[in-house]
Design an enzyme around this catalytic site. Sequence first.
Site, PDB file in Angstrom:
ATOM      1  N   ASP A  38       0.796  -1.234   0.000  1.00  0.00           N
ATOM      2  CA  ASP A  38       0.000   0.000   0.000  1.00  0.00           C
ATOM      3  C   ASP A  38       0.828   1.283   0.000  1.00  0.00           C
ATOM      4  O   ASP A  38       0.524   2.203  -0.766  1.00  0.00           O
ATOM      5  CB  ASP A  38      -0.972   0.005   1.199  1.00  0.00           C
ATOM      6  N   TYR A  41       2.052   2.057  -3.429  1.00  0.00           N
ATOM      7  CA  TYR A  41       0.939   2.502  -4.277  1.00  0.00           C
ATOM      8  C   TYR A  41       0.633   3.963  -3.978  1.00  0.00           C
ATOM      9  O   TYR A  41       0.493   4.782  -4.888  1.00  0.00           O
ATOM     10  CB  TYR A  41      -0.297   1.625  -4.010  1.00  0.00           C
ATOM     11  N   LEU A  88     -36.516 -15.922 -23.675  1.00  0.00           N
ATOM     12  CA  LEU A  88     -37.454 -17.022 -23.408  1.00  0.00           C
ATOM     13  C   LEU A  88     -38.733 -16.840 -24.207  1.00  0.00           C
ATOM     14  O   LEU A  88     -39.178 -15.721 -24.433  1.00  0.00           O
ATOM     15  CB  LEU A  88     -37.814 -17.040 -21.922  1.00  0.00           C
ATOM     16  N   GLU A 120     -39.149 -21.581 -11.482  1.00  0.00           N
ATOM     17  CA  GLU A 120     -38.464 -20.450 -10.851  1.00  0.00           C
ATOM     18  C   GLU A 120     -39.300 -19.192 -11.046  1.00  0.00           C
ATOM     19  O   GLU A 120     -40.019 -19.083 -12.025  1.00  0.00           O
ATOM     20  CB  GLU A 120     -37.106 -20.192 -11.531  1.00  0.00           C
ATOM     21  N   LYS A 122     -39.913 -15.520 -12.359  1.00  0.00           N
ATOM     22  CA  LYS A 122     -39.294 -14.733 -13.415  1.00  0.00           C
ATOM     23  C   LYS A 122     -39.064 -13.326 -12.856  1.00  0.00           C
ATOM     24  O   LYS A 122     -39.983 -12.525 -12.727  1.00  0.00           O
ATOM     25  CB  LYS A 122     -40.180 -14.670 -14.663  1.00  0.00           C
ATOM     26  N   ASP A 124     -38.001  -9.540 -12.370  1.00  0.00           N
ATOM     27  CA  ASP A 124     -38.140  -8.421 -13.290  1.00  0.00           C
ATOM     28  C   ASP A 124     -37.012  -7.430 -13.060  1.00  0.00           C
ATOM     29  O   ASP A 124     -37.131  -6.461 -12.337  1.00  0.00           O
ATOM     30  CB  ASP A 124     -39.490  -7.747 -13.077  1.00  0.00           C
ATOM     31  N   GLU A 179     -30.118 -12.406 -12.664  1.00  0.00           N
ATOM     32  CA  GLU A 179     -30.867 -11.161 -12.804  1.00  0.00           C
ATOM     33  C   GLU A 179     -30.490 -10.207 -11.680  1.00  0.00           C
ATOM     34  O   GLU A 179     -30.443 -10.595 -10.512  1.00  0.00           O
ATOM     35  CB  GLU A 179     -32.375 -11.502 -12.719  1.00  0.00           C
ATOM     36  N   TYR A 231     -29.668 -17.774 -12.091  1.00  0.00           N
ATOM     37  CA  TYR A 231     -30.647 -18.769 -12.557  1.00  0.00           C
ATOM     38  C   TYR A 231     -30.151 -19.662 -13.692  1.00  0.00           C
ATOM     39  O   TYR A 231     -30.869 -20.512 -14.163  1.00  0.00           O
ATOM     40  CB  TYR A 231     -31.964 -18.108 -12.964  1.00  0.00           C
ATOM     41  N   LYS A 321     -46.129 -15.943 -18.251  1.00  0.00           N
ATOM     42  CA  LYS A 321     -46.214 -14.568 -17.766  1.00  0.00           C
ATOM     43  C   LYS A 321     -47.518 -14.288 -17.011  1.00  0.00           C
ATOM     44  O   LYS A 321     -48.580 -14.797 -17.348  1.00  0.00           O
ATOM     45  CB  LYS A 321     -46.127 -13.594 -18.956  1.00  0.00           C
ATOM     46  N   CYS A 415     -68.022  21.220  -3.186  1.00  0.00           N
ATOM     47  CA  CYS A 415     -68.198  19.772  -3.297  1.00  0.00           C
ATOM     48  C   CYS A 415     -69.015  19.420  -4.538  1.00  0.00           C
ATOM     49  O   CYS A 415     -70.092  19.979  -4.744  1.00  0.00           O
ATOM     50  CB  CYS A 415     -68.890  19.255  -2.045  1.00  0.00           C
ATOM     51  N   CYS A 418     -72.568  18.000  -2.956  1.00  0.00           N
ATOM     52  CA  CYS A 418     -73.516  18.798  -2.170  1.00  0.00           C
ATOM     53  C   CYS A 418     -73.269  20.295  -2.271  1.00  0.00           C
ATOM     54  O   CYS A 418     -73.975  21.085  -1.676  1.00  0.00           O
ATOM     55  CB  CYS A 418     -73.494  18.367  -0.709  1.00  0.00           C
ATOM     56  N   CYS A 433     -64.728  17.982   1.693  1.00  0.00           N
ATOM     57  CA  CYS A 433     -66.026  18.631   1.600  1.00  0.00           C
ATOM     58  C   CYS A 433     -66.432  18.963   3.016  1.00  0.00           C
ATOM     59  O   CYS A 433     -66.362  18.114   3.909  1.00  0.00           O
ATOM     60  CB  CYS A 433     -67.043  17.685   0.969  1.00  0.00           C
ATOM     61  N   CYS A 439     -73.922  16.143   3.163  1.00  0.00           N
ATOM     62  CA  CYS A 439     -73.446  15.663   1.863  1.00  0.00           C
ATOM     63  C   CYS A 439     -73.872  14.217   1.646  1.00  0.00           C
ATOM     64  O   CYS A 439     -73.522  13.326   2.424  1.00  0.00           O
ATOM     65  CB  CYS A 439     -71.930  15.796   1.808  1.00  0.00           C
TER      66      CYS A 439
END
Length: 755
Positions: A38, A41, A88, A120, A122, A124, A179, A231, A321, A415, A418, A433, A439
């Site tokens: 380190d 560096y 798919l 499984e 699916k 998103d 995913e 998956y 789906k 309103c 009423c 209202c 009312c």
Amino acid sequence: MSTAGVPSDIEERAATLRDQLNHHNHLYHVLDAPELPDPEYDKLFRELQRLEEQYPALQMPGSPTHRVGGGPLDKFSKVEHRQAMLSLDNAFSVEELTAFDKRVRERLKSTTATIEYVAEPKLDGLAVSLVYQDGIFVQGATRGDGQTGEDITPNLRTIKSLPLVLKGAPKGRIEARGEVFIDKQAFESLNKDQQNKQEKVFVNPRNAAAGSLRLLDSSITASRPLRITIYSTGLLELDEQTPETHWDMLQWFGDMGFPISTVSEKLDGVAACQAYYDTILQNRQSLDFEIDGVVFKVNRFDYQQQLGFVSRAPRWAVAYKFPAEEATTTLLSVDFQVGRTGALTPVARLEPVFVGGAMVSNATLHNMDEVARKGIMVGDTVVVRRAGDVIPEVVSAVESMRPESASHIGLPKSCPVCDSPVTVSDDVAVAKCSGGFVCTAQRREALKHFVSRRAMNIDGLGEKVIDQLLARDLVNRPSDFYKLNKEQLLELDLIAEKSADNLLAAIENSKKTTLDRFLYSLGIPEIGETTAKQLALHFGQLESLIAAPLDYFVPTGIEGIGKTRAQTIVKTIADEPQLPDGEALKQWLLDSLPRIKPAEVDSLLKMYPDAVALRTIEVNAIQSKGESRVEGVGQTMAGLIVQFFQTEENIAEIENLRKAGVEWTVAQTPVAAAGEGVLAGNVYVITGKFENMARDEIASRLASKGAKVTGSVSKKTTALICGEAAGSKLSKAESLGIEIIDEAALALLLGSDEL
Ligand code: IVH
């Protein structure tokens, strides 16, 4: 040629430093295999920093001095997928699923036997490929067009659930595919943060995940709550034998430290697949993340091989789906609906659109704040969402498609039902209202609420019947239901002899109820079922609740006295066996209470005028802004409750209902008034099974002595009342050192008034 004004040897040195630093940075951050100590560096790093300061022309976005973690990058480099990333085929119905299974069986010439599938969710999100060399994550890429994606390695490295080094991985290349996504809840808080920072709000978790992964600055990606689930596999180059089925492959990945789905299952045949789909669709809301269907994959790899691919999708898998939950359509106009408490809800009238498995032509816009936040206008193309049983809502407007004729959505001044004036209060951000029972809309909603299943539970009083009763002026307030007779009912449409009898019987039966149901049915603003239960439990009888003043619910205490000082005051008083009286008491308080001010002593004496009263002092009562005495009832709710019972018409209507014969079971023991019970200030949690008492009964008897009963153990818990077979609450109480009371000790506690 040298860069403007920079000597060429300096420019060369800077380039060498950049190369060296990038190389070591890569070894350290990407390969987890640093070569350089380190301090060495750091030395190179500082040298480059100095040069860049001296010659600003050397500054460039790719310099390691500008990096935070792995970024920012200029652009992503391309990655060729050595094995195409496929997509798919979809199925949208049981027929299509059955056809898929039939094709699989015919191709495999196994028309009789059922096929084993792996099911499984699916997810998103965004598909990614992760390449590991000798168990070390070396490259991650997006799917792109399936052949070529983008190198997003630094961004993927920030995902905490992504293993950088695999456990017990063989030598060689492993490619895992999965995913990247964001949990629903994390998405909500991310959007709140974005809003606070006045930055872009994301439309849905998928967009947020995609946007976060494609940021050139991975330090921002690092702050996004991304998750990953694996998956499938990509190209493997290993000497040793790998699993022969998809299921075993997933377990193998799991063993190496990859996150795999916990809801996956191995299933036999198409019927089991359909059942899995039904279950997941039903329980979709309870998952932490969004899914748009389920995927079925033929389990055996040799079968997968035989089946092969057609265009860009495998023949051995199908995505079944769910009905799409979002669609776009045109916002035609906005009406305002008046709710039970008078709240005005903007309702979108839409060009009908098929979404979430149904035709939708109305959707809620929630309130005017939401309309403003989403910037929606009449005439806009809007995104409509309908998920499960929830009311369809307008999610956003597609601004780029806004027509010139688009118009603003304005709140009406009066309103729409009423004509009473509409009031707007800041703290609740809701327009109302002001007509109250005048009312018709509010009346109608209040009546519907009164008879609803969880309230008075009068079966057979649907919307249509209530509308007719209102139109004929037969029912205007809840107590009017109990005055109805058979002749009146028979005059209504759709009601014949038999249903009139049933309805009258249901009305009669509803008279016997419980206090919590009755409270709920009154429709006190903001008071839902849970709060109604808490109120019933706490007060035991309606009279005590009606009599409770505002500061009973949330003691206002004495200004300037915090919790610690309140505790010291209570303890000092409790420790003094002989409290003086009269003027001497005032002096004693001034002398004995640390840091007390004369005005505070005056306030104390106003609440507790003498030595006897002072004995009942409790922390919660004197501490400024103390805690609520009734679980879940804060300042705002308490205000609404007190206001409700201070309104004469409400008290009169309760009286009417009682006269009509409505009655409820009263708690066995009356609850202590205004927290003066012997157990006032104590907080109990009840757990386990008891031999001689039901848990409800214990709770109501404790409440009757002024104690508070809550659901979970915390530092504030006075004691845990513990029966047989107690679980986690017991261990939590033990770990917090909280007193545990068994059934025998409980009997003493409930029986004794000296405690
Ligand atoms: S398998 C050859 N399994 O859906 C099969 N994909 O429509 C490749 N997806 O690009 C994909 N969950 O982004 C597979 N359990 C799952 C999935 C899944 C979500 C996504 C993936 C893929 C897209 C295809």
